[in-house]
Motif scaffolding. Structure first.
Motif, short mmCIF file in Angstrom:
data_model
loop_
_atom_site.label_atom_id
_atom_site.label_comp_id
_atom_site.label_asym_id
_atom_site.label_seq_id
_atom_site.Cartn_x
_atom_site.Cartn_y
_atom_site.Cartn_z
N LEU A 98 8.40 4.32 1.49
CA LEU A 98 8.61 2.68 1.33
C LEU A 98 10.28 2.61 1.61
O LEU A 98 10.56 1.45 1.95
CB LEU A 98 8.18 3.01 0.23
CG LEU A 98 8.55 1.15 -0.62
CD1 LEU A 98 7.93 0.42 -0.12
CD2 LEU A 98 8.35 1.82 -2.08
N PHE A 99 11.26 3.46 1.83
CA PHE A 99 12.65 3.35 2.19
C PHE A 99 12.69 3.19 3.32
O PHE A 99 13.21 2.65 4.01
CB PHE A 99 13.18 4.54 1.00
CG PHE A 99 14.52 3.73 1.30
CD1 PHE A 99 15.02 3.45 0.59
CD2 PHE A 99 15.56 4.93 2.79
CE1 PHE A 99 17.22 3.18 1.03
CE2 PHE A 99 16.28 4.64 3.01
CZ PHE A 99 17.33 3.63 1.84
N ALA A 100 12.00 3.95 3.69
CA ALA A 100 12.14 3.98 5.81
C ALA A 100 11.57 1.97 6.06
O ALA A 100 11.99 1.70 6.63
CB ALA A 100 11.56 4.76 6.21
N VAL A 101 9.92 1.98 5.26
CA VAL A 101 9.77 0.58 5.78
C VAL A 101 10.85 -0.72 5.99
O VAL A 101 11.02 -1.17 6.24
CB VAL A 101 8.36 0.58 5.30
CG1 VAL A 101 7.85 -0.73 5.70
CG2 VAL A 101 6.98 1.42 5.78
N LEU A 102 11.43 -0.54 4.15
CA LEU A 102 11.88 -1.33 4.06
C LEU A 102 13.69 -1.09 4.53
O LEU A 102 14.01 -2.35 5.03
CB LEU A 102 12.67 -1.64 2.46
CG LEU A 102 11.93 -2.10 1.84
CD1 LEU A 102 11.83 -1.04 0.08
CD2 LEU A 102 10.62 -3.02 1.47
N TRP A 136 1.28 -1.30 -0.25
CA TRP A 136 0.00 0.26 0.16
C TRP A 136 1.10 1.33 -0.18
O TRP A 136 0.44 2.56 0.11
CB TRP A 136 -0.94 0.05 1.69
CG TRP A 136 -2.19 -1.11 0.87
CD1 TRP A 136 -3.36 -1.14 0.29
CD2 TRP A 136 -1.76 -2.12 1.99
NE1 TRP A 136 -3.73 -2.69 0.43
CE2 TRP A 136 -3.25 -2.73 0.95
CE3 TRP A 136 -1.45 -2.82 2.50
CZ2 TRP A 136 -3.40 -4.80 2.22
CZ3 TRP A 136 -0.29 -4.16 2.70
CH2 TRP A 136 -1.89 -5.04 2.17
N LEU A 137 2.11 1.25 -0.13
CA LEU A 137 3.19 2.09 -0.13
C LEU A 137 3.59 3.16 -1.50
O LEU A 137 4.00 1.59 -2.15
CB LEU A 137 4.49 1.93 1.42
CG LEU A 137 3.73 1.65 2.45
CD1 LEU A 137 5.32 1.28 3.35
CD2 LEU A 137 3.19 2.75 3.06
N SER A 138 3.41 3.66 -2.11
CA SER A 138 4.18 4.27 -2.88
C SER A 138 5.25 5.09 -2.90
O SER A 138 6.18 4.78 -1.89
CB SER A 138 3.44 5.40 -3.90
OG SER A 138 3.57 6.34 -2.58
N ALA A 139 6.22 4.14 -4.17
CA ALA A 139 7.45 4.88 -4.56
C ALA A 139 7.87 5.84 -3.41
O ALA A 139 7.57 7.18 -3.72
CB ALA A 139 8.35 4.74 -5.63
N GLY A 140 8.48 5.64 -2.88
CA GLY A 140 9.45 7.43 -1.82
C GLY A 140 9.99 7.07 -0.92
O GLY A 140 10.08 5.57 -0.27
N ASN A 141 10.10 7.77 0.01
CA ASN A 141 10.71 7.96 1.54
C ASN A 141 9.99 7.06 2.20
O ASN A 141 11.15 6.40 2.97
CB ASN A 141 10.75 8.82 1.82
CG ASN A 141 11.93 10.18 1.05
OD1 ASN A 141 13.23 10.00 0.61
ND2 ASN A 141 11.83 11.04 1.36
#
Length: 113
Positions: A21-25, A14-19
């Motif tokens: 998503l990067f933080a969650v990864l 449910w997260l779009s590409a961006g900061n």
């Protein structure tokens, strides 16, 4: 804490590409790296004398139980054209393992000096 960090991977679809998503990864990666030492530490509690056998047997069990699921995971990827839903599903497994650990692992009785 590590299991909960890995469980955040359930948000990925449910997260779009961006900061965000990067933080969650990154949090999922940190949680994963934190779980590996716990796994090896707990396996040493089962047998200090036969540690190699225990680790090898647990690794074999893990692969023998997970490998039959690979075609199912591939089917999900083929149907959805994305790895997101499959990865989100497996992110909850460390939480289940944690719950099993706190429920099934016997508590040590206090030693009297």
């Amino acid at each position: 804490i590590c299991a909960m960090l890995v469980a955040l991977g359930g948000l990925i679809p449910w997260l779009s590409a961006g900061n965000l998503l990067f933080a969650v990864l990154m949090l999922v990666a940190c949680g994963s790296l934190g779980l590996f030492p716990c796994y090896y530490t707990f396996s040493q509690e089962l047998s200090t004398r036969h540690q190699g056998k225990v680790t090898g047997l647990l690794g074999t069990i893990a692969w023998c139980t997970s490998s039959p699921l690979h075609p199912l995971f591939g089917h999900i990827v083929d149907q959805t054209k994305s790895y997101d839903s499959g990865m989100a599903l497996v992110c909850g497994l460390p939480v289940l393992a944690f719950l099993a650990l706190i429920t099934l692992w016997p508590a040590k009785e206090a030693e009297i000096p």
